[in-house]
Scaffold this motif. Structure first.
Motif, short mmCIF file in Angstrom:
data_model
loop_
_atom_site.label_atom_id
_atom_site.label_comp_id
_atom_site.label_asym_id
_atom_site.label_seq_id
_atom_site.Cartn_x
_atom_site.Cartn_y
_atom_site.Cartn_z
N THR A 29 15.33 2.15 2.91
CA THR A 29 15.58 1.76 1.52
C THR A 29 14.49 0.80 1.07
O THR A 29 14.19 -0.17 1.77
CB THR A 29 16.95 1.08 1.38
N CYS A 30 13.88 1.08 -0.07
CA CYS A 30 12.84 0.19 -0.59
C CYS A 30 13.47 -1.12 -1.05
O CYS A 30 14.44 -1.11 -1.82
CB CYS A 30 12.11 0.86 -1.75
N ASN A 31 12.92 -2.25 -0.58
CA ASN A 31 13.43 -3.57 -0.98
C ASN A 31 13.29 -3.82 -2.47
O ASN A 31 14.08 -4.54 -3.06
CB ASN A 31 12.62 -4.67 -0.28
N PHE A 32 12.24 -3.26 -3.06
CA PHE A 32 11.90 -3.58 -4.45
C PHE A 32 12.71 -2.78 -5.47
O PHE A 32 12.99 -3.28 -6.55
CB PHE A 32 10.41 -3.33 -4.69
N CYS A 33 13.01 -1.50 -5.17
CA CYS A 33 13.67 -0.66 -6.16
C CYS A 33 14.93 0.01 -5.64
O CYS A 33 15.60 0.74 -6.38
CB CYS A 33 12.71 0.38 -6.72
N LYS A 34 15.24 -0.20 -4.34
CA LYS A 34 16.46 0.34 -3.71
C LYS A 34 16.47 1.86 -3.59
O LYS A 34 17.50 2.46 -3.30
CB LYS A 34 17.73 -0.13 -4.45
N GLU A 40 8.29 -2.50 -12.30
CA GLU A 40 7.99 -1.15 -11.84
C GLU A 40 7.66 -1.17 -10.36
O GLU A 40 6.90 -2.02 -9.91
CB GLU A 40 6.79 -0.60 -12.63
N CYS A 41 8.24 -0.22 -9.64
CA CYS A 41 7.93 -0.14 -8.20
C CYS A 41 6.98 1.02 -7.97
O CYS A 41 7.10 2.07 -8.59
CB CYS A 41 9.19 0.05 -7.39
N THR A 42 6.04 0.83 -7.05
CA THR A 42 5.03 1.86 -6.81
C THR A 42 5.25 2.55 -5.47
O THR A 42 4.34 3.15 -4.93
CB THR A 42 3.63 1.22 -6.79
N CYS A 43 6.47 2.45 -4.93
CA CYS A 43 6.69 3.02 -3.60
C CYS A 43 6.69 4.55 -3.66
O CYS A 43 6.95 5.15 -4.70
CB CYS A 43 7.98 2.51 -2.99
N ASN A 44 6.39 5.17 -2.54
CA ASN A 44 6.54 6.61 -2.39
C ASN A 44 6.72 6.94 -0.92
O ASN A 44 6.56 6.07 -0.06
CB ASN A 44 5.34 7.37 -2.99
ZN LIG Z 1 10.37 1.05 -4.40
#
Ligand SMILES: [Zn+2]
Length: 295
Positions: free
Chosen positions: A268-273, A235-239
């Motif tokens: 682009t988030c590295n973890f969830c694209k 799970e990615c927690t980006c926002n």
């Molecule tokens: Zn992310």
């Protein structure tokens, strides 16, 4: 069924065992990173071990784990907290098999990872502790077995396996960590060692036993007492706000350049694209804020 880990004590409380099934978790990672089979196996083993390791810390400590190898995958980074993991690798497009020998046709994870180091950083209430150890074979399981022995002084055996299907999806994934507690007798240690030595590959074990409970019981030879069961997931927690904050760390000149040349910032988030766009107005607003701070 969701992925989970179970933690138990066995052999008269002399051995602690973690077992996991992580098939959904690794499938999620494969879909996000569009990884090729050998990279999927390496990254999947790394994610599974990281999820289990994060359950060893009771205070919700965030772990950042890095494997820096000189193989074609390059480096892999994983963040883990309470069984929730996310990560990325430098090159996910790696597909190497053993050309000959007893493992002919199987995915050659060791060659894909190469030689290098493991780094584990624990973030405990803003205090950072990093420990490291050299990679042994690049197969991840061996590497963490060595890591636990030298960096955590906990003799452990780590077994990890990811079986990749013909369509590049993950058929089965999981693993175990067997820890020898300080009170363990020589007799118990020998018993456990024998079981681990006679264990088929982890993927065979997963295909046969299916659940973390059954794997635990197999490794414990029926002496287990299950203490906990934990969900594990990718799970990615980006926002957007987090990326806004990181853009705000750029200096005024860099922000002006982005505004003047591109009129927008694409991240682009590295973890969830996941992709985030900051348009001209948003950038102008940030620049204004930045100038006010600097005044
Ligand atoms: Zn992310």
């Amino acid at each position: 069924m969701k992925d989970y880990s179970v933690i138990g004590l066995a052999y008269n409380k002399e051995i602690r065992i973690y077992t996991s099934v992580s098939t959904h978790l690794v499938n999620e990672a494969q879909k996000i990173h569009q990884s090729h089979p050998t990279a999927t196996a390496a990254f999947g083993r790394f994610l599974t071990q990281s999820a289990m390791m994060s359950l060893m810390y009771k205070d919700g400590e965030r772990l950042t784990l890095k494997i820096e190898g000189d193989g074609p995958i390059g480096s892999m980074t994983v963040e883990a907290i309470n069984g929730i993991v996310r990560g990325f690798m430098l090159n996910p497009y790696v597909y190497i098999k053993y050309e000959d020998g007893p493992k002919k046709g199987k995915l050659n994870v060791g060659a894909a990872v190469g030689r290098g180091f493991i780094y584990v950083t624990r973030d405990w209430k803003g205090n950072y502790f990093t420990s490291s150890s050299p990679l042994q074979s690049g197969e991840i399981g061996d590497d963490f077995t060595y890591y636990y022995a030298v960096s955590e002084q906990t003799p452990s055996a780590v077994g990890l396996g990811v079986l990749v299907d013909r369509d590049s999806s993950v058929k089965v994934s999981g693993g175990f960590i067997v820890q020898v507690l300080p009170n363990a007798s020589q007799e118990t240690i020998e018993k456990v060692e024998k079981i681990i030595q006679n264990t088929p590959s982890v993927t065979d074990l997963l295909l046969k036993l299916q659940t973390p409970e059954k794997m635990l019981s197999y490794l414990a030879d029926g002496t287990e007492n299950i203490l906990e069961k934990h969900e594990i997931k990718y799970e990615c927690t980006c926002n957007k706000d987090k990326f806004r904050k990181s853009l705000m760390t750029l200096n005024i000149q860099s922000l002006e350049e982005i505004l003047n040349e591109d009129k927008k910032a694409h991240i682009t988030c590295n973890f969830c694209k996941k992709e985030y766009t900051f348009d001209e107005n948003e950038l102008k607003k940030m620049l204004k804020e930045k100038r006010e701070i600097n005044e």
